[in-house]
Structures are given as C-alpha cells and as structure tokens.
Write a protein that holds these residues in place. Sequence first.
Motif, short mmCIF file in Angstrom:
data_model
loop_
_atom_site.label_atom_id
_atom_site.label_comp_id
_atom_site.label_asym_id
_atom_site.label_seq_id
_atom_site.Cartn_x
_atom_site.Cartn_y
_atom_site.Cartn_z
N TRP A 155 -3.07 -1.10 4.29
CA TRP A 155 -1.76 -0.88 3.65
C TRP A 155 -1.90 -0.88 2.12
O TRP A 155 -1.37 0.01 1.44
N ALA A 156 -2.62 -1.86 1.57
CA ALA A 156 -2.74 -1.97 0.11
C ALA A 156 -3.42 -0.73 -0.46
O ALA A 156 -3.02 -0.21 -1.51
N ARG A 157 -4.45 -0.22 0.24
CA ARG A 157 -5.16 0.97 -0.24
C ARG A 157 -4.25 2.20 -0.18
O ARG A 157 -4.24 3.01 -1.11
N ALA A 158 -3.49 2.31 0.89
CA ALA A 158 -2.67 3.51 1.07
C ALA A 158 -1.46 3.53 0.13
O ALA A 158 -0.99 4.60 -0.25
N HIS A 159 -0.97 2.34 -0.26
CA HIS A 159 0.28 2.28 -1.03
C HIS A 159 0.09 1.73 -2.43
O HIS A 159 1.06 1.34 -3.07
N ASP A 160 -1.16 1.65 -2.89
CA ASP A 160 -1.44 1.08 -4.20
C ASP A 160 -0.83 -0.32 -4.31
O ASP A 160 -0.24 -0.68 -5.33
N GLY A 161 -0.97 -1.08 -3.25
CA GLY A 161 -0.35 -2.41 -3.19
C GLY A 161 -1.31 -3.51 -3.61
O GLY A 161 -2.53 -3.33 -3.67
N LEU A 162 -0.74 -4.67 -3.92
CA LEU A 162 -1.53 -5.84 -4.31
C LEU A 162 -1.31 -6.94 -3.28
O LEU A 162 -0.20 -7.16 -2.81
#
Lengths: 250, 250
Positions: free
Chosen positions: B49-56
């Motif tokens: 999820w973090a990789r796909a959505h530029d999330g932290l």
Amino acid sequence: MRVVVLPFDDDGTVPLPPPGTHAVLLTPSHQFPTGGALLPARRTALVDWARAHDGLILEDDYDGEFRYDRQPVGALQGLDPERVVHLGTTSKSLATGLRLGWAVLPAALATGSLAPHGGWGGTTWGPGAMDQLTFAVFLRSGAYDRHVRAMRLRYRRRRDALVAAVTARAPGVGVSGIAAGLHAVLRLPPGTEPVVLRAAAWERLALTGLARFRHPDAVLPPADALVVGYATPADHAWPSALEALCRVLP
Amino acid sequence: MRVVVLPFDDDGTVPLPPPGTHAVLLTPSHQFPTGGALLPARRTALVDWARAHDGLILEDDYDGEFRYDRQPVGALQGLDPERVVHLGTTSKSLATGLRLGWAVLPAALATGSLAPHGGWGGTTWGPGAMDQLTFAVFLRSGAYDRHVRAMRLRYRRRRDALVAAVTARAPGVGVSGIAAGLHAVLRLPPGTEPVVLRAAAWERLALTGLARFRHPDAVLPPADALVVGYATPADHAWPSALEALCRVLP
C-alpha cells in the motif's frame, strides 16, 4: 492563536496590548535582546491592564539569576500572583541541554496544567525524571545557590572585561543592556552591522546582529548593533575571543 | 490532520487504510493492547500500500525488546526503509521517566526532522543532553544489551507465573497477547469487566479494562477483558499482587 507584537520605544517594551488581547508574554527583568528592565511605571500599568481585562501575563525570567549592578528587580509575578505566570529555567544558570524549567502558576491554572494529558505525569513531553530529581537534590542542598553566586561573580568579571576592552579599543561603539544576564548589546555606527558580522565570521566569532531579532511589525527605525554573549567560550579561549571581537569593531 | 481508525478483526489490525490516507501508525510487533503480532500477509500488504500510494508507515516498536516464545519478529522497517519510520523507546526497557526514544527515518525525512526548529539542537523540546549522553555510553558498552537480556528472563518468569496462576485459579478466564511485551490480556465472561475492575480497585490493584482502549468507531462487538501489566510491582510485592488478582477473577 493570533500573535500581535507589543510596541517598543527608546525606553523598551510598551506593554499595553491592543483591545481583544488575552495574554501578554514578555521578559520584564531583562528585555531580550536589548537588555533593559521594564520601567516601574510600565510594570504597574501592565498589571492594571491584566486586572481590568481579565488578562494573563507570562513573565519569562530567562536569566534573572544574573543581575550585577542595580538593586534586584523583583518578579512581576509578585505584583499579582493570580494574574502573572512566572517562568524560570536552568538554561542559563546550568546548561541549555538540561531542558529543565518551571512555571509558577496562578492557582486557577495549576490544576489544568497538571492534568494527565498536559502534564509531567501524563503521556506528553516533560523533562526526564532523573534530571528533575537530581536538580531537586542540588537545589535543596544549597549547592545551586552557591553555584549561581559563583557564576554571577565570574560572569560579572567577563562583562567588565568586555566593557573595558570595547571602550578602550572602539570608542565609537556603545555598550548597553549590561546590568544583567549573559549578553551585551554593542551599538554600531549606522549601516555597519552587516560588514561587522562578515568580519566576525572570518574571525570565527559566533555573533548575532540585532536585525535578526527585529520583528517585521516593529515601528522604531532599525538600529545597527551586535548581540554578544559572553558566557562562552571557556576561560582559556576567552582572552583571544575578546581580542578578535575588538579587531572587528569599527 | 484528520485521524481515521484502522479496521480490527479477530486476527488483529487490518492495516489497509481508506483512500486519501497519507500515513499509517501501528504497533506491528505487539498490537497495543490486544498483544498479537501483525500477520505476515498483512505486513506485506501494508508495505505494498505504501509503495502504491506514496504512503508513510510509522512503526511504533514500543516493547520489541521483550519477546518470549516465538521466533523474533523482524522490524516492518526492514521491508522498506524508505517507506517505514521505526520508532523505539527506553520507556519499557529502562524507565518511562527517562523520556528517551528514537526514530529511524527514511533519508528523505531525516534532514527536515533535524532542522533547527524541529530538532534536538533547536529551540523546541528534546530529551536532556545528560540522559542522551549517559544512554549512549550505556548502549556502546554493551551493558544495555545485558540489561535487556536479564530483564527478558525476569519478565518471562513473571509472565509464566501469571499464566499458571490464572489457569489454575480461574479456568474460565482466557489469557492472550503473551508472546511479547510486559502485559497480558485476560479475557473475561461477557458483562463481567466492570464488576471485576471494581473488585480490583478494592484490592488496590491498578488494572485497566479493555473497554478503556476501545475506539468509538470500532466495529467488532465489545469483549470483556483486563489489561494486566506484570512488570510491576517490585519482587517483594509481586506474589501478593498475583494472589489478589486471582481473588478478583470470576
């Protein structure tokens, strides 16, 4: 929270805030950075304002331990303990790195300030318990008082050496704000502050210009000056630092 | 900042945030308070999820030093150091009062986090320098590792004594969340949590009910349970505290 700037004139801060102000934060015993004490008439007027407008005064007494020339300046908090919060710290008297300070609060504010989510016992930030307990022992033993007295003499000697050197070597530079604290303000001829700061950087002196502390809303005309802390460097490096300072002054 | 709550099911946190979420904060090695580790498939899904959505991802590893039964659970941060901030603390391993913690940051966030107005060297809050320097010596000398190993054995023995006593004296109470950390969750028969907490208060036991940690937006049906920290009291008081706990269990 909206922050407004208090007026400032040749006698220092004019602590009468505009209508709608709820609280006033100031450094009455040693204005930072210019170094004057708040005039007695202004102290009284400020407390009168707080009483008339249900206002709160925050007295940041950041270096009140170090007063050299005059009679001691009493805490503003003493004029009305229910209207003034007195803020103290060990940042000047011991070490900035300790991160220890205290607030003497009106009774009405004490309970809320100690509530679980805003206070030392809760989940938010406070200084480490070891440092607090160590400082409590240091204070209770009397060693803190002895330390402050010893440092006061030491800093006074440094201040005297600074004033003597500047007076002898740079007669065009005025020294002010020296009745207390750990810094002096050296007033420079108009327009010379930037060039003096550049020369100081070449001499590896960490000085700050007064312009750095000037608020965009300030109404007084700019004044060229240096803010010189004399608590550092260590004794062995102090004479050469003072010599370097004199070299860069006009 | 708007805070939304992650879903939670019988296997623990479902770490997939709704669209528009920028960052996720969780305790993957030991969910607080229920005590489970984040399932491997969910760990992978969260990093995806973090990789796909530029999330932290903020990994609060609050008690990761104390793992007893299973293989060590690796830090989520190891799966993608540029997407995960690993947060550690001495609050469980040494003392809450120290107020010491650390963040292992992605390179892109490190500079901003150390900027003068947000970092240790600036004008904002940080732990006292003395505690930081003392801890650095303690860590470098190997004494911290030895301390953690010694405490792990000690806490494991306390945990075993707790599980044995509850199993023997209150067979209707389930014990869970015990593979790591310093607390266990004791699952109670439906509807009994309030009365058990009142009985515990009479016995002068400081226990917390699971309901206290329940978020208003939680979707699972309420479960009656106690959250029991076993790192305290001191050794001499521990047997009688355990005995008092068994007395109040149904």
